[in-house]
Design an enzyme around this catalytic site. Structure first.
Site, mmCIF file in Angstrom:
data_model
loop_
_atom_site.group_PDB
_atom_site.id
_atom_site.type_symbol
_atom_site.label_atom_id
_atom_site.label_comp_id
_atom_site.label_asym_id
_atom_site.label_seq_id
_atom_site.Cartn_x
_atom_site.Cartn_y
_atom_site.Cartn_z
ATOM 1 N N GLY A 1 0.820 -1.203 0.000
ATOM 2 C CA GLY A 1 0.000 0.000 0.000
ATOM 3 C C GLY A 1 0.853 1.251 0.000
ATOM 4 N N GLU B 1 4.024 -11.945 -5.596
ATOM 5 C CA GLU B 1 2.986 -12.184 -6.616
ATOM 6 C C GLU B 1 3.458 -11.718 -7.989
ATOM 7 O OE1 GLU B 1 2.693 -8.001 -6.261
ATOM 8 O OE2 GLU B 1 2.888 -9.529 -4.694
ATOM 9 N N HIS C 1 7.584 -8.110 -3.713
ATOM 10 C CA HIS C 1 6.281 -8.582 -4.180
ATOM 11 C C HIS C 1 6.388 -9.976 -4.795
ATOM 12 C CE1 HIS C 1 3.828 -4.816 -3.925
ATOM 13 N NE2 HIS C 1 5.040 -4.301 -3.817
ATOM 14 N N CYS D 1 5.443 -5.984 1.555
ATOM 15 C CA CYS D 1 5.730 -4.578 1.286
ATOM 16 C C CYS D 1 5.288 -3.691 2.449
ATOM 17 C CB CYS D 1 5.101 -4.155 -0.041
ATOM 18 S SG CYS D 1 5.793 -2.611 -0.690
#
Length: 377
Positions: A228, A348, A346, A256
């Protein structure tokens, strides 16, 4: 038709170019992204909220825009800086041009020859406030307004990007449901709950302001805290919620911003990086195995933690699990006495790389172990 545009930094540096996207003015913190692919995912990453993103790759827009690759429901960058936009996109999946999409969503950008000079300037001077304008022709007048715009330090932005209502992702057809995961949306990327669902997780995505009692009412096997935007030092609410989750012994995973929230929950400090890490080519070393992952990153803040071995926290011992090889920044935390860990990057990773995707498996392993033993209090 393109018109003249200017980019003005808060320290007085001025760049001239042509409009790319919507006409008008925009303000934000200017940062650079070193990725050579994935511009659509970058634009739609909520972590870029209130930031003007400059791309270091010289050609942007080559593959156009489609409706399958966005990481959220809209473009979040405040502005966009490129060197040379593609005149004609070429990809069988393209549905429209990048500039058409920027215009459609009202995103102001600039195409200019000085992106290399801009990147070198930001590396030397650090990320700073800036503005792009196709309306104001006097750089000094525009700079005065830049100096009056808000800074990123101290910014609490999660409530501006989070989902308004909870929603649930189920495992794809043919994949049995193994776990229930509560995911706290601090600016979550769409690929994250999808990666969990692929592994048999039923993922309930909850707004950033959701309290611990409401989270636990979903009876999760694990709790996830997402990426975020903003300053982790301003996120007292999520930090307090995470501490309550840690008290229950429920398996916990953060990415993150979630890594920075875990750091604060462990009573560690955070600090603003000079120019941050943004791109898909960031090398990270696993402290235990020595293995190096090339990772996707997007952060301007980091955790201040001891890197010379385990340290004490209110939740038992913890350690730094991963370190960035470019500048020795803390890239991961792991609790040794409770089932909780986090990484600054990250896993993903849409559009890639996928070196660290196994971390989702590690989270599932924690939940499996927790099924077999009572939770610690």
């Amino acid at each position: 038709m393109q018109v003249p545009a200017i980019l003005v930094l808060e320290d007085g540096r001025v760049f001239h170019g042509r409009s790319f996207g919507a006409r008008g003015e925009t303000f934000g913190e200017i940062v650079f992204n070193t990725g050579m692919t994935g511009y659509q995912e970058t634009l739609t990453d909520p972590s870029y909220h209130r930031q003007i993103v400059a791309m270091t790759a010289p050609h942007i827009g080559n593959t156009g825009v489609n409706d399958d690759d966005p990481e959220s429901g809209r473009i979040w960058v405040a502005g966009y800086v490129v060197r040379e936009p593609a005149r004609i996109p070429s990809n069988w999946r393209a549905q429209r041009t990048l500039e058409e999409e920027l215009v459609r969503q009202g995103v102001v950008g600039v195409a200019m020859p000085g992106t290399r000079a801009l990147t070198r300037h930001l590396r030397d001077r650090g990320a700073m406030r800036a503005a792009i304008s196709t309306e104001e022709t006097d750089p000094e007048r525009l700079r005065e307004r830049v100096l009056a715009s808000p800074r990123m330090s101290g910014a609490d932005l999660a409530d501006e990007v989070t989902t308004e209502e909870p929603y649930t992702l189920h495992p794809p057809e043919g994949v049995p449901t193994r776990f229930r995961v509560a995911a706290i949306d601090l600016g979550i990327k769409a690929m994250t709950p999808q990666r969990l669902a692929e592994r048999g997780c039923e993922v309930t995505v909850l707004p950033a302001g959701t309290g611990a009692e409401e989270i636990l009412a979903t009876e999760p096997d694990g709790v996830f805290f997402s990426n975020g935007p903003g300053d982790p030092a301003a996120m007292d609410g999520p930090v307090a919620v995470m501490r309550e989750i840690l008290d229950t012994g429920t398996p916990l995973f953060g990415i993150c911003f979630g890594n920075q929230i875990l750091g604060r929950a462990l009573e560690l400090g955070t600090y603003k990086l000079r120019f941050g890490h943004r791109g898909v080519n960031q090398p990270v070393r696993d402290v235990h195995t020595g293995r190096v992952h090339i990772t996707s990153q997007n952060h301007g803040f980091a955790v201040d933690a001891p890197t010379d071995g385990p340290f004490d926290t209110p939740y038992g011992r913890a350690e730094v699990s991963h370190i960035g090889l470019n500048d020795d920044v803390v890239e991961g935390l792991r609790l040794l006495d409770r089932p909780a860990f986090s990484v600054q990057y990250h896993p993903e990773a849409a559009a890639g790389p996928h070196d660290a995707a196994e971390l989702f498996d590690a989270f599932c392993d924690l939940m499996s172990i927790q099924h077999a033993q009572p939770a610690k209090s």
